[in-house]
Design a protein around this motif. Structure first.
Motif, PDB file in Angstrom:
ATOM      1  N   LYS A 123       0.826  -1.208   0.000  1.00  0.00           N
ATOM      2  CA  LYS A 123       0.000   0.000   0.000  1.00  0.00           C
ATOM      3  C   LYS A 123       0.861   1.259   0.000  1.00  0.00           C
ATOM      4  CE  LYS A 123      -3.909  -2.068  -0.193  1.00  0.00           C
ATOM      5  NZ  LYS A 123      -4.685  -2.014  -1.463  1.00  0.00           N
ATOM      6  N   ARG A 124       1.988   1.151  -0.711  1.00  0.00           N
ATOM      7  CA  ARG A 124       2.890   2.295  -0.842  1.00  0.00           C
ATOM      8  C   ARG A 124       2.927   2.733  -2.300  1.00  0.00           C
ATOM      9  NH1 ARG A 124       8.187   1.341   3.044  1.00  0.00           N
ATOM     10  NH2 ARG A 124       7.035   0.953   4.978  1.00  0.00           N
ATOM     11  N   LEU A 125       2.254   3.808  -2.582  1.00  0.00           N
ATOM     12  CA  LEU A 125       2.222   4.320  -3.949  1.00  0.00           C
ATOM     13  C   LEU A 125       3.503   5.083  -4.243  1.00  0.00           C
ATOM     14  CD1 LEU A 125       0.588   4.838  -6.585  1.00  0.00           C
ATOM     15  CD2 LEU A 125      -0.164   6.974  -5.524  1.00  0.00           C
ATOM     16  N   TYR A 126       4.179   4.724  -5.353  1.00  0.00           N
ATOM     17  CA  TYR A 126       5.343   5.501  -5.789  1.00  0.00           C
ATOM     18  C   TYR A 126       4.817   6.722  -6.534  1.00  0.00           C
ATOM     19  CZ  TYR A 126      10.003   6.650  -7.427  1.00  0.00           C
ATOM     20  OH  TYR A 126      11.189   7.297  -7.648  1.00  0.00           O
ATOM     21  N   LEU A 162       3.655   8.637   6.253  1.00  0.00           N
ATOM     22  CA  LEU A 162       2.331   8.982   6.768  1.00  0.00           C
ATOM     23  C   LEU A 162       1.560   7.711   7.138  1.00  0.00           C
ATOM     24  CD1 LEU A 162       1.224  11.760   4.235  1.00  0.00           C
ATOM     25  CD2 LEU A 162       2.419  12.036   6.422  1.00  0.00           C
ATOM     26  N   LYS A 163       0.826   7.771   8.211  1.00  0.00           N
ATOM     27  CA  LYS A 163       0.055   6.608   8.648  1.00  0.00           C
ATOM     28  C   LYS A 163      -1.178   6.403   7.771  1.00  0.00           C
ATOM     29  CE  LYS A 163       1.508   6.676  13.496  1.00  0.00           C
ATOM     30  NZ  LYS A 163       1.058   6.778  14.919  1.00  0.00           N
ATOM     31  N   ASN A 164      -1.871   7.472   7.466  1.00  0.00           N
ATOM     32  CA  ASN A 164      -3.089   7.385   6.657  1.00  0.00           C
ATOM     33  C   ASN A 164      -2.798   7.834   5.233  1.00  0.00           C
ATOM     34  OD1 ASN A 164      -4.722   6.590   8.900  1.00  0.00           O
ATOM     35  ND2 ASN A 164      -4.718   8.720   9.591  1.00  0.00           N
ATOM     36  N   ARG A 165      -2.746   6.857   4.310  1.00  0.00           N
ATOM     37  CA  ARG A 165      -2.444   7.167   2.909  1.00  0.00           C
ATOM     38  C   ARG A 165      -3.642   6.801   2.038  1.00  0.00           C
ATOM     39  NH1 ARG A 165       2.396   4.577   4.687  1.00  0.00           N
ATOM     40  NH2 ARG A 165       1.795   2.647   3.636  1.00  0.00           N
ATOM     41  N   ASN A 166      -4.222   7.804   1.399  1.00  0.00           N
ATOM     42  CA  ASN A 166      -5.392   7.605   0.556  1.00  0.00           C
ATOM     43  C   ASN A 166      -4.977   7.796  -0.904  1.00  0.00           C
ATOM     44  OD1 ASN A 166      -8.023   7.224  -0.255  1.00  0.00           O
ATOM     45  ND2 ASN A 166      -8.655   9.327   0.194  1.00  0.00           N
ATOM     46  N   CYS A 167      -4.508   6.716  -1.538  1.00  0.00           N
ATOM     47  CA  CYS A 167      -3.857   6.836  -2.841  1.00  0.00           C
ATOM     48  C   CYS A 167      -4.327   5.766  -3.814  1.00  0.00           C
ATOM     49  CB  CYS A 167      -2.344   6.755  -2.670  1.00  0.00           C
ATOM     50  SG  CYS A 167      -1.800   5.225  -1.833  1.00  0.00           S
TER      51      CYS A 167
END
Length: 216
Positions: A123-126, A162-167
């Motif tokens: 859940k890590r968007l580049y 960041l803890k909350n990532r909306n991506c």
């Protein structure tokens, strides 16, 4: 390409970062807002555009990009319907020589395979610097682009903290870019250059695809 889109109202900003051709003049005639950034740096140019922009979302696209027909519509779809803070898309390189096109895009294949793995499993968007849509307030919060080579990597690192990532990674947001950098400097040499200078955190001062200096 953006002007031909059926998307909602937008502000197109072209940053002149030492332009030596007619790009700025053409942009003005097309109704774009042209601003100058005197310090030569891809990051500073992008940051300048972000600074003077009036919108809530920023779309980062390089000047030599050819956008897919529905690029901006895809952006709107994800931002308005799904309320994402960040959306990034797919990039590949164009070349008239089909063999060179395939060869140069081996980088694209492996790079975006890594992007997809990061997104799906971590859940890590580049945040791909030249195909990126991001909420302006979030961009400022992340510290904007650093004036060092591989600037989008360091922006991504800050985002992953960041803890909350909306991506969302949207492969339908496609932009093709010129392979002139590979042509002028060499394909393998360019990739090694990016890797070496990523580790060294090399400044972008006076950097362009024509001015790379090869050193370790």
């Amino acid at each position: 390409a953006l002007l031909r889109s059926d998307a909602v109202e937008m502000e197109i900003i072209v940053v002149d970062n030492g332009c030596t051709d007619k790009t700025s003049d053409i942009a003005k005639k097309l109704g774009c807002r042209v601003v100058k950034e005197t310090k030569r740096s891809l990051s500073l140019a992008r940051n300048k555009g972000a600074q003077v922009s009036r919108g809530n979302f920023l779309c980062f696209v390089d000047a030599d990009g050819i956008l897919s027909k529905n690029w901006l519509l895809e952006v709107e779809k994800k931002i308005s319907k799904r309320n994402f803070d960040v959306v990034s898309g797919l990039v590949y390189f164009y070349n008239k020589n089909i063999l060179k096109k395939i060869w140069y895009n081996t980088y694209t294949f492996f790079a975006f395979l890594g992007v997809e793995i990061l997104y799906v499993f971590g859940k890590r968007l580049y945040l791909v610097g030249n195909n990126l849509v991001i909420k302006k307030s979030l961009f400022d919060r992340l510290g904007r682009f650093k004036p060092i080579i591989c600037e989008d990597f360091w922006l991504s690192i800050n985002y992953w903290k960041l803890k909350n990532r909306n991506c969302f990674f949207n492969p339908k947001m496609i932009i093709s870019y010129s392979s002139r950098g590979f042509e002028s400097f060499g394909y393998i040499k360019t990739i090694l250059y990016w890797i070496v200078n990523l580790l060294k955190k090399t400044s972008q001062k006076n950097y362009s695809y024509k001015t790379k200096t090869w050193y370790f």
